[in-house]
Design an enzyme around this catalytic site. Structure first.
Site, short mmCIF file in Angstrom:
data_model
loop_
_atom_site.label_atom_id
_atom_site.label_comp_id
_atom_site.label_asym_id
_atom_site.label_seq_id
_atom_site.Cartn_x
_atom_site.Cartn_y
_atom_site.Cartn_z
N ASN A 53 26.59 9.56 14.92
CA ASN A 53 25.52 10.56 14.76
C ASN A 53 26.01 11.97 15.07
O ASN A 53 25.21 12.89 15.21
CB ASN A 53 24.35 10.23 15.69
CG ASN A 53 23.66 8.93 15.33
OD1 ASN A 53 23.57 8.58 14.16
ND2 ASN A 53 23.17 8.22 16.33
N HIS A 139 11.02 4.85 15.96
CA HIS A 139 12.13 4.30 16.73
C HIS A 139 11.62 3.38 17.84
O HIS A 139 10.55 3.58 18.40
CB HIS A 139 12.94 5.44 17.34
CG HIS A 139 14.25 5.02 17.91
ND1 HIS A 139 14.39 4.61 19.22
CD2 HIS A 139 15.48 4.92 17.36
CE1 HIS A 139 15.65 4.30 19.46
NE2 HIS A 139 16.34 4.48 18.35
N GLU A 183 8.54 10.04 13.94
CA GLU A 183 9.81 10.75 13.82
C GLU A 183 9.72 11.75 12.67
O GLU A 183 8.96 11.55 11.72
CB GLU A 183 10.95 9.77 13.54
CG GLU A 183 11.22 8.78 14.66
CD GLU A 183 12.33 7.80 14.30
OE1 GLU A 183 13.50 8.23 14.25
OE2 GLU A 183 12.01 6.62 14.04
N SER A 187 15.35 7.11 11.66
CA SER A 187 16.74 6.83 12.00
C SER A 187 17.37 5.72 11.17
O SER A 187 18.59 5.68 11.03
CB SER A 187 16.84 6.47 13.48
OG SER A 187 16.04 5.34 13.79
N ASP A 212 9.28 13.18 17.20
CA ASP A 212 10.66 12.97 17.60
C ASP A 212 11.54 13.58 16.51
O ASP A 212 11.66 13.03 15.42
CB ASP A 212 10.93 11.47 17.77
CG ASP A 212 12.36 11.18 18.23
OD1 ASP A 212 13.20 12.09 18.15
OD2 ASP A 212 12.63 10.04 18.64
N HIS A 215 16.95 13.41 14.82
CA HIS A 215 17.95 13.39 13.76
C HIS A 215 17.87 14.64 12.87
O HIS A 215 18.64 14.74 11.90
CB HIS A 215 17.79 12.13 12.90
CG HIS A 215 18.20 10.89 13.62
ND1 HIS A 215 19.50 10.46 13.67
CD2 HIS A 215 17.47 10.00 14.35
CE1 HIS A 215 19.58 9.34 14.39
NE2 HIS A 215 18.35 9.04 14.80
N LYS A 243 23.39 13.78 19.32
CA LYS A 243 23.63 13.64 17.89
C LYS A 243 24.31 14.90 17.38
O LYS A 243 25.48 15.12 17.67
CB LYS A 243 22.33 13.30 17.18
CG LYS A 243 21.77 11.95 17.66
CD LYS A 243 20.47 11.58 17.01
CE LYS A 243 20.03 10.17 17.39
NZ LYS A 243 19.78 9.98 18.84
#
Length: 393
Positions: A53, A139, A183, A187, A212, A215, A243
C-alpha cells in the site's frame, strides 16, 4: 475423576477446515530493497511486489528516514506512556496541529493504527440507542467497531445509496442518533463512494457521517488530501499514515468538541502508549512531502488506467475499480491460488484474497499499484499474466 478433554481440538479443527477449503494462510518473511520501494527479497530471491500500500514509495524516502533518526536522537525510541499520562510530547501536538491546518479542519487526533481507530471510535460514538448504517463492503475494522458499539447495526448494499436512503427513511425518530459509516475507496474492490450524495443524505436525516479515507489520502484530491478534503458535512474523517504516507499510525479529522470527546471517551486512544518519536518524525516528513507530489500522483493515475484497460482486454474482471487498487476477480479459491503461484514462479508477488476477507465466491488477486512501478515493471507483469491467461484457456 475429571474426564480428559483435548483443549486444543477446536484449533486443530479450525485449521483443518481452512486448509481443506484453500483458505489457510501463513506468514511470509520479506526483506525490502532499500533503494526500490516495489522490490523485496524472499529467501534471497528478488521479487517484484504488487501487494504494498506504499502508493507513493515514501516508506524508503531519505527524508522520512532522516527525520525518524533525528527524532530518535532528540526524543528517544519510545513515547513512554499513554497520551493522557506522559505520552504527549511536543512533537505529537505539533503533528496534530499540522494535520488540522493542512486538511482545513478544526482538529486532528493521532491514533496508533487504522484498525485501532476504526474498531474503537465507533464504540465510543455509537452505543445502545444508536443506529449504525455501514456499507456492506466496509473494512473489517469498521465492522468490528460497529459490533463492539452495541448499537443497532445494519449494512446497506454496496454503494447503493438508494438502499441507504430507504433505511434512513424507515428509522426516523426510532433512535437517539444515527451514524453512517463507509470507506471513500474500498480496500478490496478499488471503487469509490459518492461523497456528495452521502453528505446530502447525512444532512437530510441529521446523521453523523464517518468516512474512512485511508486509501485516498496521499493519492487523490487536491494536493493528495483525499476524497474528503475540505468537503463540508463530513463529521469525522479517518486517515492512515501506513499507506501513501509511507509510515505508520492513523489520524482522525474532526471538530474540536469531537476531539475533546474522543480524548475523554475513546478507549483505543486512552489506554495505549503513544506513537514513538521516530514514527512521529517520519509522519511529519511525509506531511511536508505529500502535497508536492503531483507528478507522482498523475503518473499513478495514468498507470492505473493502463493496467485496468490491459486486464480488461485479456478478459479479466476488474469489477468497478477506478483507482490504484485493482481486483482480478476469479471467484474460486483454488483458481486464485493458482494464479498467485504462477506469478510467484516468475518473481511477482500479488496477494490472493480469499474468504473470510471477501465473501465466498469472490476470491481475487488484489493488485495495488505504486508510483514506483516503472513502465518496464508493468510490461513484465502484464506479459507474465498474459501467459497464465492463455494457459488456462
Amino acid at each position: 475423576m475429571r474426564r480428559s478433554v483435548d483443549k486444543y481440538a477446536f484449533i486443530e479443527r479450525a485449521l483443518a477446515e481452512r486448509k481443506g477449503s484453500d483458505q489457510f494462510r501463513s506468514l511470509q518473511t520479506l526483506v525490502p530493497d532499500p533503494s526500490d520501494p516495489v522490490i523485496v527479497y524472499r529467501n534471497g530471491r528478488r521479487m517484484l511486489s504488487f501487494c504494498s500500500n506504499d502508493y507513493l514509495g515514501l516508506s524508503r524516502h531519505p527524508k522520512l528516514r532522516e527525520r525518524a533518526a533525528a527524532y530518535t536522537r532528540s526524543h528517544g525510541a519510545g513515547a513512554t506512556g499513554s497520551r493522557l499520562v506522559c505520552g504527549t510530547f511536543d512533537i505529537h501536538a505539533r503533528v496534530e496541529e499540522k494535520l488540522a491546518r493542512l486538511y482545513g479542519r478544526e482538529a486532528a487526533v493521532l491514533f496508533n493504527s487504522g484498525f485501532q481507530a476504526n474498531s474503537t471510535l465507533l464504540a465510543a460514538l455509537a452505543g445502545r440507542g444508536a443506529l449504525l448504517l455501514a456499507d456492506k463492503l466496509s473494512h473489517n475494522s469498521l465492522l468490528q467497531g460497529a459490533l463492539l458499539s452495541r448499537a443497532t447495526f445494519r449494512r446497506y448494499r454496496h454503494r447503493d445509496l438508494t438502499d441507504l436512503e430507504r433505511r434512513l427513511r424507515a428509522t426516523v425518530g426510532c433512535y437517539e442518533r444515527i451514524l453512517i459509516v463507509t470507506e471513500s475507496i474500498f480496500s478490496m474492490d478499488g471503487d469509490r463512494s459518492d461523497m456528495d450524495r452521502l453528505v446530502e443524505l447525512a444532512g437530510e436525516y441529521n446523521a453523523f457521517l464517518i468516512i474512512d479515507d485511508a486509501h485516498a489520502v496521499g493519492v487523490w484530491g487536491e494536493q493528495g488530501l483525499g476524497l474528503t478534503a475540505r468537503q463540508e458535512g463530513i463529521d469525522l474523517v479517518i486517515g492512515t499514515f501506513g499507506k501513501a504516507y509511507g509510515s505508520f499510525g492513523a489520524f482522525v479529522l474532526c471538530a474540536e468538541p469531537i476531539k475533546d470527546y474522543l480524548i475523554n471517551f475513546c478507549p483505543g486512544f486512552i489506554y495505549t502508549t503513544a506513537l514513538p518519536p521516530p514514527v512521529i518524525g517520519s509522519i511529519e516528513a511525509a506531511l511536508e512531502l505529500v502535497p508536492g507530489l503531483e507528478q507522482e500522483r498523475a503518473y499513478l493515475h495514468r498507470l492505473s488506467e493502463r493496467v485496468r484497460s490491459r486486464l480488461g482486454g485479456m478478459g479479466f474482471d476488474t469489477q468497478s475499480s477506478t483507482t490504484q487498487i485493482i481486483p482480478i476477480l476469479l471467484g474460486d479459491e483454488g483458481l486464485t491460488l493458482s494464479l498467485s503461484r504462477w506469478l510467484e514462479q516468475h518473481g511477482i508477488l500479488a496477494a490472493a484474497i480469499r474468504p473470510p476477507t471477501v465473501e465466498p465466491g469472490r476470491s481475487r488477486i488484489r493488485i495495488t499499484l505504486s508510483s514506483g512501478h516503472t513502465p518496464d515493471y508493468i510490461d513484465y507483469f502484464l506479459r507474465i499474466l498474459q501467459g497464465w491467461n492463455g494457459a488456462k484457456g
